[in-house]
Scaffold this motif. Structure first.
Motif, short mmCIF file in Angstrom:
data_model
loop_
_atom_site.label_atom_id
_atom_site.label_comp_id
_atom_site.label_asym_id
_atom_site.label_seq_id
_atom_site.Cartn_x
_atom_site.Cartn_y
_atom_site.Cartn_z
N UNK A 47 0.86 -1.19 0.00
CA UNK A 47 0.00 0.00 0.00
C UNK A 47 0.89 1.22 0.00
N UNK A 48 0.59 2.17 -0.86
CA UNK A 48 1.24 3.48 -0.79
C UNK A 48 0.14 4.52 -0.83
N UNK A 49 0.24 5.52 0.00
CA UNK A 49 -0.84 6.50 0.02
C UNK A 49 -0.44 7.76 0.74
N UNK A 50 -1.37 8.67 0.76
CA UNK A 50 -1.21 9.91 1.51
C UNK A 50 -2.56 10.13 2.20
N UNK A 51 -2.56 10.24 3.53
CA UNK A 51 -3.84 10.23 4.24
C UNK A 51 -4.76 11.40 3.87
N UNK A 52 -6.02 11.09 3.75
CA UNK A 52 -7.02 12.14 3.49
C UNK A 52 -8.38 11.64 3.95
N UNK A 53 -9.08 12.47 4.72
CA UNK A 53 -10.45 12.17 5.14
C UNK A 53 -11.34 12.18 3.90
N UNK A 54 -12.28 11.28 3.77
CA UNK A 54 -12.69 10.21 4.68
C UNK A 54 -12.13 8.83 4.31
#
Lengths: 182, 376
Positions: free
Chosen positions: B25-32
């Motif tokens: 998994x690669x990501x950049x946190x963001x709501x929701x």
């Protein structure tokens, strides 16, 4: 059980009301094997603001996941009480923290006042278990989920080392509500 | 019997990815969408996988493409603003035929919009967010159990058709908790991409003679790879000549278009004798079902068409539906997007009316019921 029973936990962001909803829904679904959905609504701020978490319990499949006609609403703050009380059913129940909700909105619903946060801070010793005290009270008031199931759900969700304090908080809320009901 | 759990939609999504064999998994946190990343960050290290928080969403999409080219099943999760940033690399993934899964948990927009409010207004971005003609597979689950199963299906489709797959759902179903059953391993079949059986000397990464979905080797496995965002020949190197560009573009589209029967999935509820149909997905589909039940109780012949695959659009099914009902009601959490597709397919054979809402609350069953009564 009636087809659909709606509970709303409301207060201020940071009071653990989403967790309260999750615990109640877990007690219902996993430990009591009845249908429940939990949803939430909160603002972009991490603390403060009016926050709510809803649990719907039903003996049927629950499609629409949000509360529309509330059977029981908990409000730990004046702001959340004033903002959300309008969805309570005419014969529903409003449970408030008596120290923090001083203006009770007008309506035909039943109002129950309890020192929820004071009980947590004075009797249990930590204000942050107020959400667990509230779950105890709601368990007694609704009679929808078994207390043992709620206790199991509480213990599966709280941090290690806080189990005894949380059990005590749950019981305190439950007993306080039972006393009010008699 | 699998494992019963009370899970949030986002958590069920992560569980679905793990079930399908995702190890990166690669990501950049963001709501929701953040809980997808949180869950993967806890679980992936336990199973020997890897979790990377990247510097932004663009890099996260690039990392997911890279991880897949190295042979892993890869996932990223985001919401509107981040999904916008991923579009260029998403197109790269489509042209270079890189299997991977992108989760878009929709919140209000445009721009930063309403981070904690539900929306369905990215649905056209899912189709046309990246430029150029490109195939898109996009799934739209509406229940926590479905988020699990459709995420598994997204990985399977990505592997089978060698293309990025999008799973788009709204904040409400992403954040709500329901009981789900995680089936035991092996209950849901898992697809793995076709890898070359030929010798490295004979291998070409885009060899159309091997079918519309050519086998693909993993980087560092001894097979020569060349990946470029320029239109390319069978060997992967850029080509700027007719007819290769044309034929390869057609093959790219055909991978999805010719397999619609396999890809398109939907739920039909009480539609057999329906005079009014509701077309809705995600949380609006849930409201729609409740509204249809209330309409039936009031003696109105209503039914629900709930797409689980929104792209490719279920064109034939909606055309057939339009030919036999008086009206189709389309509730959506936008100011009207998917209704254009419904209208396009209905070709004027029935009325098509929308219900739109963008104030952070879902469309409730009463709103839909009122519209059903109005058009019946």
């Amino acid at each position: 059980m009636s087809e659909r029973y709606e509970i709303r936990f409301s207060g201020s962001g940071g009071q653990g009301l989403i967790l309260a909803g999750v615990i109640f829904a877990e007690a219902a679904t996993i430990f009591d094997k009845i249908n429940a959905v939990q949803s939430q609504s909160y603002g972009p701020e991490a603390r403060g603001g009016a926050s709510k978490s809803e649990v719907i319990i039903s003996d049927k499949v629950i499609d629409f996941p949000k509360a529309q006609a509330i059977d029981l609403q908990l409000s730990l703050t004046q702001e959340s009480c004033s903002k959300y009380y309008k969805d309570i059913k005419p014969d529903g129940t409003l449970l408030v923290d008596e120290d923090f909700v001083r203006e009770i909105p007008k309506g035909t619903f039943k109002v129950i006042k309890m020192p929820i946060i004071r009980t947590a801070s004075e009797e249990i010793g930590k204000a942050f278990v107020a959400n667990i005290v509230a779950i105890g009270a709601i368990t007694a008031l609704t009679g929808k989920v078994r207390l043992e199931s709620v206790e199991k759900a509480v213990l599966s969700r709280v941090p290690k080392g806080t189990e005894e304090m949380n059990k005590k908080a749950l019981r305190a809320g439950y007993d306080m509500a039972k006393a009010r009901m008699n | 019997m699998g494992t019963l759990k009370l899970l949030q939609g986002n958590e069920a999504c992560a569980e679905g990815a793990l079930y399908a064999g995702c190890t990166f998994f690669a990501g950049y946190p963001i709501t929701p969408s953040t809980e997808v990343a949180e869950y993967m960050s806890r679980r992936l290290p336990q199973i020997g996988g890897a979790f990377l928080q990247m510097e932004d969403e663009i890099a996260a999409m690039a990392a997911v493409i890279g991880g897949s080219l190295a042979g892993a099943k890869t996932l990223t999760a985001t919401s509107g603003p981040g999904f916008s940033l991923k579009q260029e690399n998403l197109g790269f993934g489509m042209l270079c035929e890189v299997p991977c899964v992108v989760i878009d948990v929709m919140r209000g927009g445009p721009s930063t919009g309403v981070p904690t409010g539900p929306s369905q207004s990215d649905i056209m971005q899912c189709r046309w967010g990246t430029h150029g003609d490109h195939p898109v597979i996009c799934l739209t689950p509406g229940y926590v159990q479905e988020i699990f199963s459709e995420t598994v299906r997204a990985f399977n489709l990505a592997e089978k058709y060698r293309t990025p797959v999008i799973v788009a759902f709204d904040e409400i179903v992403g954040h709500m908790r329901e009981k789900i059953e995680i089936p035991d391993k092996g209950v849901i079949p898992i697809e793995n991409r076709r890898r070359p059986t030929c010798s490295p000397a004979e291998y070409k990464p885009f060899d159309e003679t091997k079918g519309d979905v050519p086998p693909v080797a993993d980087f560092f496995s001894g097979y020569r790879q060349h990946i470029t965002g320029l239109n390319h020949a069978s060997d992967g190197f850029p080509v700027n000549a007719s007819p290769r560009i044309h034929t390869d573009e057609l093959r790219l589209m055909r991978k999805v278009e010719a397999n619609k029967k396999d890809i398109i999935r939907y739920e039909e509820y009480l539609l057999e004798d329906a005079e009014v149909a509701v077309f809705a997905y995600g949380v609006s589909g849930r409201s729609g079902k409740n509204a249809v039940e209330q309409a039936r109780a009031a003696g109105i012949k209503a039914g629900l068409f709930r797409p689980l695959t929104i792209w490719p659009f279920p064109e034939e099914e909606v055309a057939a539906l339009a030919a036999r009902v008086k009206a189709i009601v389309v509730p959506e959490l936008s100011l009207g997007q998917i209704i254009y597709e419904v209208e396009r397919c209905a070709k004027g054979k029935c009325k098509v009316v929308g219900i739109y809402r963008v104030d952070g609350d879902p469309i409730n069953p009463t709103q839909i019921l009122d519209k059903i009564k109005e058009v019946k």
